[in-house]
Design an enzyme around this catalytic site. Sequence first.
Site, mmCIF file in Angstrom:
data_model
loop_
_atom_site.group_PDB
_atom_site.id
_atom_site.type_symbol
_atom_site.label_atom_id
_atom_site.label_comp_id
_atom_site.label_asym_id
_atom_site.label_seq_id
_atom_site.Cartn_x
_atom_site.Cartn_y
_atom_site.Cartn_z
ATOM 1 N N ARG A 85 -1.565 7.501 6.969
ATOM 2 C CA ARG A 85 -1.453 8.396 5.826
ATOM 3 C C ARG A 85 -2.278 9.639 6.097
ATOM 4 O O ARG A 85 -3.360 9.547 6.683
ATOM 5 C CB ARG A 85 -1.982 7.727 4.555
ATOM 6 N N SER A 113 -9.163 2.215 11.389
ATOM 7 C CA SER A 113 -9.388 0.804 11.044
ATOM 8 C C SER A 113 -9.498 -0.111 12.259
ATOM 9 O O SER A 113 -8.844 -1.173 12.316
ATOM 10 C CB SER A 113 -8.253 0.330 10.156
ATOM 11 N N ASP A 119 -12.271 1.793 7.796
ATOM 12 C CA ASP A 119 -11.667 1.725 6.454
ATOM 13 C C ASP A 119 -12.556 0.984 5.445
ATOM 14 O O ASP A 119 -12.507 1.252 4.244
ATOM 15 C CB ASP A 119 -10.253 1.113 6.491
HETATM 16 C C1 BGC Z 1 -10.508 -4.064 12.442
HETATM 17 C C2 BGC Z 1 -11.486 -3.440 11.480
HETATM 18 C C3 BGC Z 1 -10.784 -3.060 10.183
HETATM 19 C C4 BGC Z 1 -10.044 -4.274 9.625
HETATM 20 C C5 BGC Z 1 -9.313 -3.958 8.321
HETATM 21 C C6 BGC Z 1 -9.728 -5.196 11.769
HETATM 22 O O1 BGC Z 1 -8.718 -5.641 12.626
HETATM 23 O O2 BGC Z 1 -11.172 -4.569 13.575
HETATM 24 O O3 BGC Z 1 -12.082 -2.307 12.059
HETATM 25 O O4 BGC Z 1 -11.745 -2.613 9.274
HETATM 26 O O5 BGC Z 1 -9.102 -4.723 10.574
HETATM 27 O O6 BGC Z 1 -8.379 -2.948 8.480
#
Ligand code: BGC
Length: 475
Positions: free
Chosen positions: A77, A144, A197
């Site tokens: 996004r 993320s 995130d």
């Molecule tokens: C990632 C994290 C992320 C989480 C939620 C995980 O697979 O390693 O960095 O915060 O997913 O999106």
Amino acid sequence: MSSTANANPEVIFRLTKDFAFPISAYDDLVNQFISELHEGLNYEQKMPMIPTFVYELPTGEEKGVILSLDLGGTNLRVCRTTLFGGGNFDIIHKKWTISDALKKGPGSELFAWIADRIGEFLASDCHGAVHEDDKKYPLGMTFSFPCEQLDINVGKLLNWTKGFHGKDVIGKDVVKVLQDCIDAKNLPITVNALINDTVGTLLATTYKHPGCEVGIIFGTGTNCAYLEDQSQITKIRPDSANFTSHTGHQVINTEWGAFGNVSGALPSNDYDRYLDSRSSQPGKQLYEKVVSGLYISELARIVLHDLAKHGNLFVEGASGTPKTDAELGDLAIKERFDGAMMGGIEADTSADLQAVGNHFQTMYNLKTSQSDRETIKYVCQLISARAARLSSVGIAALIKKRELLSKPHQVIIGIDGSLFNKYPNFRQHLEGALNEIFDAATVTAKISLINAEDGSGVGGAIAAYLACKALGLQA
Ligand code: BGC
């Protein structure tokens, strides 16, 4: 749990045993979780516990118009957030699904694609906010995936998760990779903050609900960020580059999906082990593999596939007749059963489970009996309820580690992600488990689980705002 009156009792009994997570197991697991949180702050083992260079949380009075992007496990996004102060904001965004080809292809192509999408957003949605002058506009990047942060705008990608593959970017500073792609397209943007995130969820929740100190995602993946006392983060030396200690606090991105990787503390059955062995990172992200949407739907598919291969599903009266992969179609293929479908199955509360039957007819061309439909729903319920209960273990560990219940104020926890926001009964199971770990009266009186509103997008914008403020710049 729904009725299994018409299902094969032996199958139901075995599955119930396989996915059991008894109340008596909570305490040990919570204690193990706390010890892995501590260890991660001291020496970089087990849980990453990454210091984020976010030293303060917003007050809710920040004001400005800021761009952000949010690269999650499923969608990208690009957002424009207006912070009004008083905890109020408005966000407009454009969203694109990240194709399988982009997830599995080179990282350089993924980042070039992201820069194109930023350009598209600027052209279509930013009239009046971005002008044709020499000014470069700050952008907060919500990313993320686990990155070792070296500053608020520098982060080396440690590894991909959630089925992304782009090996060429691992070890590189993802801000620089994106900035180079942005510059190659002459876009008037400077990426000035990189956050996970979960950090976004924390910042966005705090903006609206001052006092929040924890942000969590239960979505495609899972993770948690929280505000820690710097004195506890013994792996950071005070003379480390870019380290400041003016607030005495720092947000930690736990990357708690890695819980249990080394200790083997998590419950695990043959299906869990099979899923892990066929994942892109065997032996890694074990907590994420029992808790998050990407994996629990795959786990359900593996169980259903196994039942069908052993003549326990789709047999139309001739119980015991195994189905072949060819007959099972897409149900025999990895990740062809997703969280939305699994949630849809659990949402069917009719006695004959017609919606479940329709899903299997439409998606896989498979006819179901009443017994099949009850078994399918039961499998989904078993796996999602275990996921929700295991999710509560991370929350309880963090509350205990930070001794949050002994503080005078309410424990506010911001949570975002499709499992928590949309999945039928996930939140109820999670709260039920918290009631067992603490007690119902304490949970009701002291703990508020807040549905973070668009945490990743707004959080990215707030991070960019705070980064500008720290440099004395106007957002
Ligand atoms: C990632 C994290 C992320 C989480 C939620 C995980 O697979 O390693 O960095 O915060 O997913 O999106």
